[in-house]
Write a protein that holds these residues in place. Structure first.
Motif, PDB file in Angstrom:
ATOM      1  N   ILE A 124      45.687  10.125  70.530  1.00  0.00           N
ATOM      2  CA  ILE A 124      44.814  10.164  69.357  1.00  0.00           C
ATOM      3  C   ILE A 124      45.630  10.374  68.078  1.00  0.00           C
ATOM      4  CG2 ILE A 124      42.996  11.502  68.202  1.00  0.00           C
ATOM      5  CD1 ILE A 124      41.811  11.951  71.050  1.00  0.00           C
ATOM      6  N   ALA A 125      46.577  11.303  68.107  1.00  0.00           N
ATOM      7  CA  ALA A 125      47.401  11.561  66.918  1.00  0.00           C
ATOM      8  C   ALA A 125      48.235  10.331  66.559  1.00  0.00           C
ATOM      9  CB  ALA A 125      48.307  12.772  67.154  1.00  0.00           C
ATOM     10  N   ARG A 156      48.488  19.311  85.916  1.00  0.00           N
ATOM     11  CA  ARG A 156      47.970  17.973  85.592  1.00  0.00           C
ATOM     12  C   ARG A 156      46.835  17.984  84.565  1.00  0.00           C
ATOM     13  NH1 ARG A 156      48.922  13.436  89.784  1.00  0.00           N
ATOM     14  NH2 ARG A 156      50.946  14.063  90.530  1.00  0.00           N
ATOM     15  N   PRO A 157      45.856  18.894  84.660  1.00  0.00           N
ATOM     16  CA  PRO A 157      44.806  18.884  83.636  1.00  0.00           C
ATOM     17  C   PRO A 157      45.364  19.149  82.222  1.00  0.00           C
ATOM     18  CG  PRO A 157      44.077  20.137  85.533  1.00  0.00           C
ATOM     19  CD  PRO A 157      45.536  19.834  85.744  1.00  0.00           C
ATOM     20  N   LEU A 158      46.312  20.065  82.101  1.00  0.00           N
ATOM     21  CA  LEU A 158      46.913  20.345  80.803  1.00  0.00           C
ATOM     22  C   LEU A 158      47.703  19.141  80.304  1.00  0.00           C
ATOM     23  CD1 LEU A 158      47.557  22.283  78.479  1.00  0.00           C
ATOM     24  CD2 LEU A 158      49.503  23.115  79.843  1.00  0.00           C
ATOM     25  N   LEU A 159      48.483  18.519  81.183  1.00  0.00           N
ATOM     26  CA  LEU A 159      49.246  17.328  80.816  1.00  0.00           C
ATOM     27  C   LEU A 159      48.311  16.210  80.368  1.00  0.00           C
ATOM     28  CD1 LEU A 159      51.964  15.882  80.608  1.00  0.00           C
ATOM     29  CD2 LEU A 159      51.726  15.258  83.017  1.00  0.00           C
ATOM     30  N   PHE A 160      47.201  16.052  81.065  1.00  0.00           N
ATOM     31  CA  PHE A 160      46.216  15.029  80.710  1.00  0.00           C
ATOM     32  C   PHE A 160      45.650  15.296  79.309  1.00  0.00           C
ATOM     33  CE2 PHE A 160      41.938  13.096  80.989  1.00  0.00           C
ATOM     34  CZ  PHE A 160      42.310  11.793  81.285  1.00  0.00           C
ATOM     35  N   SER A 183      48.281  14.670  76.655  1.00  0.00           N
ATOM     36  CA  SER A 183      48.497  13.227  76.547  1.00  0.00           C
ATOM     37  C   SER A 183      47.409  12.568  75.710  1.00  0.00           C
ATOM     38  CB  SER A 183      48.548  12.582  77.934  1.00  0.00           C
ATOM     39  OG  SER A 183      49.603  13.122  78.683  1.00  0.00           O
ATOM     40  N   ILE A 184      46.163  12.964  75.923  1.00  0.00           N
ATOM     41  CA  ILE A 184      45.052  12.425  75.131  1.00  0.00           C
ATOM     42  C   ILE A 184      45.231  12.785  73.666  1.00  0.00           C
ATOM     43  CG2 ILE A 184      42.568  12.641  74.693  1.00  0.00           C
ATOM     44  CD1 ILE A 184      42.218  12.904  77.754  1.00  0.00           C
ATOM     45  N   SER A 226      52.468   9.273  79.399  1.00  0.00           N
ATOM     46  CA  SER A 226      52.093  10.522  80.080  1.00  0.00           C
ATOM     47  C   SER A 226      50.731  10.406  80.755  1.00  0.00           C
ATOM     48  CB  SER A 226      52.065  11.684  79.088  1.00  0.00           C
ATOM     49  OG  SER A 226      53.342  11.917  78.562  1.00  0.00           O
ATOM     50  N   LEU A 227      49.834   9.610  80.168  1.00  0.00           N
ATOM     51  CA  LEU A 227      48.507   9.422  80.757  1.00  0.00           C
ATOM     52  C   LEU A 227      48.563   8.612  82.048  1.00  0.00           C
ATOM     53  CD1 LEU A 227      45.991   8.548  77.874  1.00  0.00           C
ATOM     54  CD2 LEU A 227      45.858  10.464  79.461  1.00  0.00           C
ATOM     55  N   PHE A 228      49.417   7.597  82.073  1.00  0.00           N
ATOM     56  CA  PHE A 228      49.372   6.637  83.165  1.00  0.00           C
ATOM     57  C   PHE A 228      50.453   6.795  84.228  1.00  0.00           C
ATOM     58  CE2 PHE A 228      46.965   4.529  79.777  1.00  0.00           C
ATOM     59  CZ  PHE A 228      45.778   4.331  80.458  1.00  0.00           C
ATOM     60  N   PHE A 229      51.484   7.591  83.947  1.00  0.00           N
ATOM     61  CA  PHE A 229      52.531   7.790  84.941  1.00  0.00           C
ATOM     62  C   PHE A 229      52.406   9.178  85.551  1.00  0.00           C
ATOM     63  CE2 PHE A 229      54.542   4.393  82.442  1.00  0.00           C
ATOM     64  CZ  PHE A 229      54.807   3.497  83.468  1.00  0.00           C
ATOM     65  N   ALA A 230      52.747   9.268  86.801  1.00  0.00           N
ATOM     66  CA  ALA A 230      52.676  10.544  87.519  1.00  0.00           C
ATOM     67  C   ALA A 230      53.673  11.533  86.922  1.00  0.00           C
ATOM     68  CB  ALA A 230      52.980  10.324  88.999  1.00  0.00           C
TER      69      ALA A 230
END
Length: 142
Positions: free
Chosen positions: A55-56, A43-47, A50-51, A90-94
Motif C-alpha cells: 500500500i505504501a 506469518r500473520p505479522l509478515l503478511f 507486506s500488505i 513478501s506476500l507471495f513467497f514463503a
C-alpha cells in the motif's frame, strides 16, 4: 499537490524516516536481527507488514511516478517501486525463501553495510527535499 511539491514532501518524509531507521539499526544491531528473524517466523505479522508495504509503495507510485528530470524525483519514484515490489515478494513467497535469500546475502555478516544503505539514501533525500524547499535566492547563495 503538483509534482514538485510531492517530490519535496516525499523526499523529506522518506529521507527522515530512512535516517532514523538506519541510526536505530546501527545502535541496536542484535535487536534488529532478532526482530527480523521473529517477523519472518510469524506469518500473520509478515503478511500484515507486506500488505502495508504494498500500500505504501503503491501510494508513492500512484502519486509520484516520475522518470525524467532531476535525480531527486526519480529516486523517490524508485523508492516507491522498490517498497511495492518488496512487499509483493513478501506476500507471495514463503518466508523460508526470504530467510534463504538473507542467508545468501550474508545479512548478519554485512549488517552495517546494509544499514549504511538507508542512511545514505535518507541523507540524500532529506538534503534534496529540504534544499528544494528553500527559496531560489537562498539556494543560489550556497
Amino acid at each position: 499537490m503538483n509534482n514538485n511539491n510531492a517530490t519535496i514532501f516525499l523526499s523529506k518524509l522518506i529521507g527522515i524516516a530512512e535516517i532514523l531507521v538506519a541510526l536505530s539499526m546501527f545502535m541496536h544491531k542484535q535487536a534488529f536481527i532478532a526482530l527480523l528473524t521473529a517477523m519472518l517466523q510469524d506469518r500473520p505479522l509478515l503478511f500484515l507488514i507486506s500488505i502495508i508495504m504494498v500500500i505504501a509503495g503503491l501510494a508513492i507510485v500512484l502519486c509520484h511516478n516520475i522518470w525524467s528530470g532531476r535525480a531527486l524525483p526519480v529516486v523517490v519514484t524508485l523508492f516507491g517501486w522498490a517498497i511495492m515490489i518488496k512487499g509483493l515478494l513478501s506476500l507471495f513467497f514463503a518466508p523460508e525463501m526470504i530467510i534463504s535469500a538473507l542467508g545468501t546475502l550474508h545479512f548478519e555478516e554485512y549488517f552495517y553495510l546494509y544499514a549504511a544503505a538507508p542512511l545514505i539514501l535518507g541523507l540524500y533525500l532529506a538534503y534534496g527535499g529540504f534544499r528544494s524547499s528553500l527559496p531560489s535566492s537562498a539556494r543560489s547563495r550556497r
